[in-house]
Design an enzyme around this catalytic site. Structure first.
Site, PDB file in Angstrom:
ATOM      1  N   ARG A  61       0.828  -1.215   0.000  1.00 40.14           N
ATOM      2  CA  ARG A  61       0.000   0.000   0.000  1.00 40.14           C
ATOM      3  C   ARG A  61       0.859   1.261   0.000  1.00 40.14           C
ATOM      4  O   ARG A  61       0.632   2.193  -0.774  1.00 40.14           O
ATOM      5  CB  ARG A  61      -0.900  -0.003   1.238  1.00 40.14           C
ATOM      6  CG  ARG A  61      -1.800   1.231   1.367  1.00 40.14           C
ATOM      7  CD  ARG A  61      -2.482   1.258   2.727  1.00 40.14           C
ATOM      8  NE  ARG A  61      -3.285   0.074   2.972  1.00 40.14           N
ATOM      9  CZ  ARG A  61      -4.553  -0.079   2.585  1.00 40.14           C
ATOM     10  NH1 ARG A  61      -5.148   0.894   1.919  1.00 40.14           N
ATOM     11  NH2 ARG A  61      -5.199  -1.194   2.853  1.00 40.14           N
ATOM     12  N   ARG A  87      -9.361   3.387  -2.294  1.00 41.63           N
ATOM     13  CA  ARG A  87      -8.227   2.967  -1.477  1.00 41.63           C
ATOM     14  C   ARG A  87      -8.174   3.849  -0.243  1.00 41.63           C
ATOM     15  O   ARG A  87      -8.287   5.079  -0.343  1.00 41.63           O
ATOM     16  CB  ARG A  87      -6.888   3.132  -2.236  1.00 41.63           C
ATOM     17  CG  ARG A  87      -6.753   2.325  -3.500  1.00 41.63           C
ATOM     18  CD  ARG A  87      -6.791   0.836  -3.238  1.00 41.63           C
ATOM     19  NE  ARG A  87      -5.770   0.445  -2.266  1.00 41.63           N
ATOM     20  CZ  ARG A  87      -5.722  -0.754  -1.676  1.00 41.63           C
ATOM     21  NH1 ARG A  87      -6.649  -1.659  -1.948  1.00 41.63           N
ATOM     22  NH2 ARG A  87      -4.763  -1.050  -0.824  1.00 41.63           N
ATOM     23  N   LEU A  89      -6.112   5.735   2.490  1.00 44.63           N
ATOM     24  CA  LEU A  89      -4.781   6.331   2.434  1.00 44.63           C
ATOM     25  C   LEU A  89      -4.105   6.263   3.799  1.00 44.63           C
ATOM     26  O   LEU A  89      -4.745   6.491   4.837  1.00 44.63           O
ATOM     27  CB  LEU A  89      -4.883   7.788   1.974  1.00 44.63           C
ATOM     28  CG  LEU A  89      -5.418   7.972   0.549  1.00 44.63           C
ATOM     29  CD1 LEU A  89      -5.725   9.441   0.284  1.00 44.63           C
ATOM     30  CD2 LEU A  89      -4.411   7.444  -0.467  1.00 44.63           C
ATOM     31  N   ASN A 102     -12.554  14.130   1.873  1.00 41.01           N
ATOM     32  CA  ASN A 102     -13.355  13.071   1.284  1.00 41.01           C
ATOM     33  C   ASN A 102     -14.824  13.373   1.568  1.00 41.01           C
ATOM     34  O   ASN A 102     -15.156  14.010   2.562  1.00 41.01           O
ATOM     35  CB  ASN A 102     -12.992  11.717   1.888  1.00 41.01           C
ATOM     36  CG  ASN A 102     -13.764  10.582   1.235  1.00 41.01           C
ATOM     37  OD1 ASN A 102     -13.817  10.480   0.007  1.00 41.01           O
ATOM     38  ND2 ASN A 102     -14.363   9.717   2.045  1.00 41.01           N
ATOM     39  N   HIS A 104     -18.372  11.464   2.270  1.00 40.22           N
ATOM     40  CA  HIS A 104     -18.889  10.148   2.650  1.00 40.22           C
ATOM     41  C   HIS A 104     -20.416  10.193   2.669  1.00 40.22           C
ATOM     42  O   HIS A 104     -20.998  11.150   3.198  1.00 40.22           O
ATOM     43  CB  HIS A 104     -18.364   9.746   4.033  1.00 40.22           C
ATOM     44  CG  HIS A 104     -18.824   8.389   4.464  1.00 40.22           C
ATOM     45  ND1 HIS A 104     -18.278   7.232   3.982  1.00 40.22           N
ATOM     46  CD2 HIS A 104     -19.801   8.013   5.331  1.00 40.22           C
ATOM     47  CE1 HIS A 104     -18.884   6.195   4.520  1.00 40.22           C
ATOM     48  NE2 HIS A 104     -19.824   6.640   5.350  1.00 40.22           N
ATOM     49  N   ASP A 151     -13.065   6.721   8.189  1.00 34.83           N
ATOM     50  CA  ASP A 151     -13.992   7.857   8.066  1.00 34.83           C
ATOM     51  C   ASP A 151     -14.122   8.610   9.384  1.00 34.83           C
ATOM     52  O   ASP A 151     -15.195   9.117   9.731  1.00 34.83           O
ATOM     53  CB  ASP A 151     -15.378   7.390   7.605  1.00 34.83           C
ATOM     54  CG  ASP A 151     -15.342   6.770   6.219  1.00 34.83           C
ATOM     55  OD1 ASP A 151     -14.588   7.281   5.372  1.00 34.83           O
ATOM     56  OD2 ASP A 151     -16.067   5.777   5.993  1.00 34.83           O
TER      57      ASP A 151
END
Length: 537
Positions: A61, A87, A89, A102, A104, A151
Site C-alpha cells: 500500500r 483505497r 490512504l 473526502n 462520505h 472515516d
C-alpha cells in the site's frame, strides 16, 4: 486555490466541483488508480490534466502511495479532494500531501465504511445524508485497516437527506449524491479556497471563520414536516402542500385550529392571505381588525371595541372586502361575528371566540374559523422567500415608530391627532405591497393604494378608493403614508387635491427639498422617518 482530485470511477463530485469552481478553485490534475475510469475522459474534456497510477498485484500500500505522490509532484495544488477513490490512504500519503478531503454518503459518525446506503436502510433510518471530512490515517504499522478509525477525520460540513418509504439502495445513493454531495463538497472547497478553515486534529474538529450562527448564518438549514396536502396551489393546475415548523412560538395560521371541521380546508391562497392578515393585527396593542384581499389590506382599524374596529376596517372598502380574510387581535364576540357574516368572507382568524360568536359564525357553512393563541411577540425573527436555485432571507420588519422618531420638515407642524394617525398608517403600510400609499384618519384606514409601479398612481388609487368605495368617510383632512420617498412632487400635489393635510414618508430622495417645497405650498405638514417600509412579496 488549486486542487488535485483522486477518483476510481466516474468522479462525479470532482466534475461538479470543476464545473462550479467554488471560491475560484480549479483542478490542476485528476488522478485515478484505474486506467478505465470514466473520469479520465470527462476530465480531459474539461481541459484538466490526468494521471493514472494503478496498483500492481501484490504491491505494498505505501509503495503505491509513494508512486501516487510522485505522479502528483509535477502539479501545483493546495488541497486534495477524494471522490470514490477506492483505497484508504495511510500516513505515507497524508503526511506529504496538503489537507485531503473526502465526501462520505452518511451523517458521520453514523454508518462509516463502504456500504453506508445499505447500512442506513437496514437500520431503518429516516434521515441519512453526507459528510465532507478531513481524511486521517486509518492504517496501522503493518498496513492493515483500523476499522474504528475509518472515516473518522474532522467533519467540515454535512447535509441531511430524507429516506422515503420504498427507497432502495440505488434510490438513496442517487438522492444523497445529487441533493447532498453536490451541495456539501463545493461548499467545503469554497471554505478552504476562501482561507476560512482551521483544522484541529488533536480535537478532531474543523472551525469555519464567519460561521457564527445567528439570524443569517453562513449556512442555512431548515426542516419542516408536511402538515397537509392542499386542494391546489395559487391556481387549480398547481399542486401544493403546507409544511409546519413545530418550534414556532408566536401565533401562526399554520398551527391554528379550524373550529368548524365541516367547512372545506384552507387553500394555498387562504393560508397566504390569513398569514398576512394575522401579521398586520399583531402590530397593535388596542383592539384591532383587518380585512385582507390578495395579501393586501382592504381596510384596517383600531378602536375601543373589537366590533367598532371591524366596522371601521370594513368601511374602508367593503367592495374589495368581499371574499376576503378577517383577522382580529382580541377574542371574537357576537357583535363582531354578526358583522363578519353580513357579507361573504373566506376566513376569520382570532385568538378565541365566545360561544355566541361561534354559533353566529357557524351559520356560514364555508367560512373557515381559525383559532390562534394570543402570543403576538415576534419569535420568528427572519422571513424567507424560496427562489429557483436558492432562497432570500431577511430580518423581519419589526420597526415600530414613535413620535420622537419623526422629523418635521415643513413649515406646518402636525397636530397630535395627525401624529397618531400617521403612526397608525405607518404600521399598516408595512403590510401593503409596494409601491404603497395609505390614507388614514385617526386609527382607521380611509383609502389604500397597493402594488403600483408608479408612486403617484398609488396616491391616485388611494384617493379613488377613499372617494368611491369607502363608506361614511373620505380623504378630506386625512393623513397619508408612503412606504418610500417621493421622487417628484407630483405625489404631494395629488395628495393635496385629495384633501390630505399631513404626510409621513421616509425621505432620502435627491428631490426631498422640492417635495418639501410642494408640501409647504399646499400647507401640508410632512414628517420623514429616515427608514422605508417596502414590501415586495
Amino acid at each position: 486555490m488549486k486542487l488535485a482530485g483522486m477518483a476510481s470511477n466516474r468522479g462525479r463530485n470532482l466534475l461538479n466541483i470543476a464545473d462550479r469552481a467554488p471560491g475560484g478553485a480549479e483542478f490542476s490534475v485528476i488522478l485515478t488508480n484505474d486506467a478505465e475510469a470514466p473520469v479520465l475522459e470527462a476530465a480531459a474534456e474539461r481541459g484538466i490534466a490526468t494521471e493514472v497510477v494503478e496498483r500492481d498485484d501484490g504491491e505494498d500500500r505505501r509503495d503505491h502511495e509513494e508512486r501516487v505522490l510522485d505522479a502528483l509532484s509535477g502539479y501545483d495544488f493546495d488541497l486534495v479532494t477524494l471522490d470514490g477513490y477506492m483505497r484508504l490512504l495511510s500516513d505515507t500519503f497524508l503526511a506529504e500531501a496538503p489537507t485531503t478531503l473526502n465526501v462520505h454518503p452518511s451523517l458521520l459518525p453514523a454508518f462509516p465504511g463502504m456500504d453506508a446506503w445499505g447500512d442506513a436502510l437496514d437500520y431503518g433510518a429516516d434521515v441519512v445524508g453526507c459528510t465532507v471530512h478531513v481524511v486521517t490515517d486509518a492504517i496501522d504499522d503493518d498496513g492493515e485497516i483500523v476499522e474504528e478509525a475509518v472515516d473518522g477525520g474532522p467533519v467540515v460540513t454535512q447535509e441531511p437527506i430524507p429516506v422515503y418509504e420504498g427507497d432502495d439502495e440505488d434510490d438513496l445513493k442517487e438522492r444523497v449524491l445529487y441533493e447532498g454531495e453536490f451541495k456539501t463538497y463545493p461548499r467545503a472547497v469554497k471554505y478552504f479556497a476562501e482561507d476560512r478553515v482551521s483544522v484541529d486534529f488533536d480535537a478532531n474538529r474543523v472551525s469555519v471563520e464567519g460561521d457564527t450562527g445567528g439570524d443569517l448564518p453562513a449556512r442555512l438549514f431548515s426542516s419542516e414536516d408536511r402538515a397537509a396536502d392542499l386542494r391546489y396551489g395559487e391556481n387549480p393546475h398547481q399542486d401544493a402542500a403546507v409544511y409546519a415548523d413545530a418550534t414556532v412560538d408566536e401565533a401562526s395560521v399554520v398551527h391554528a385550529d379550524q373550529l368548524n371541521e365541516g367547512a372545506k380546508a384552507l387553500s394555498y391562497n387562504n393560508y397566504n392571505d390569513a398569514d398576512g392578515a394575522l401579521n398586520l393585527i399583531k402590530e397593535f396593542d388596542e383592539p384591532a381588525a383587518a380585512v385582507i384581499k390578495h395579501t393586501n389590506p382592504a381596510g384596517c382599524a383600531t378602536a375601543d371595541t373589537l366590533a367598532d374596529a371591524y366596522a371601521d376596517a370594513l368601511a374602508t372598502d367593503p367592495k374589495s372586502a368581499f371574499g376576503g380574510i378577517v383577522a382580529l387581535n382580541r377574542e371574537c364576540d357576537e357583535a363582531t361575528a354578526a358583522q363578519i357574516i353580513d357579507s361573504f368572507k373566506e376566513v376569520v382568524v382570532a385568538p378565541g371566540y365566545t360561544d355566541a360568536a361561534l354559533e353566529t359564525l357557524f351559520e356560514k357553512d364555508n367560512l373557515r374559523v381559525l383559532d390562534v393563541h394570543d402570543q403576538y411577540d415576534v419569535t420568528e425573527t427572519v422571513t424567507e422567500k424560496k427562489l429557483a436555485g436558492g432562497r432570500l432571507v431577511q430580518e423581519r420588519d419589526t420597526q415600530a415608530l414613535t413620535a420622537d422618531d419623526l422629523d418635521v420638515v415643513t413649515e406646518r407642524e402636525p397636530t397630535d391627532e395627525q401624529v397618531e394617525a400617521m403612526l397608525f398608517a405607518w404600521q399598516t403600510i408595512k403590510h401593503v405591497k409596494s409601491n404603497a400609499i395609505v390614507f388614514a384618519k385617526g386609527t382607521e384606514t380611509v383609502g389604500v393604494g397597493a402594488g403600483q409601479v408608479s408612486r403617484v398612481d398609488a396616491v391616485e388609487i388611494a384617493d379613488m378608493k377613499a372617494e368611491k368605495d369607502a363608506e361614511g368617510k373620505d380623504a378630506d383632512g386625512a393623513v397619508m403614508a408612503s412606504d418610500a420617498f417621493f421622487p417628484f412632487p407630483d405625489g404631494i400635489e395629488k395628495a393635496a387635491e385629495a384633501g390630505i393635510e399631513a404626510v409621513i414618508q421616509p425621505g432620502g430622495s435627491k428631490n426631498d427639498d422640492i417635495v418639501t417645497e410642494a408640501a409647504d405650498e399646499h400647507d401640508i405638514a410632512m414628517v420623514m422617518t429616515g427608514q422605508r417600509a417596502f414590501r415586495h412579496d
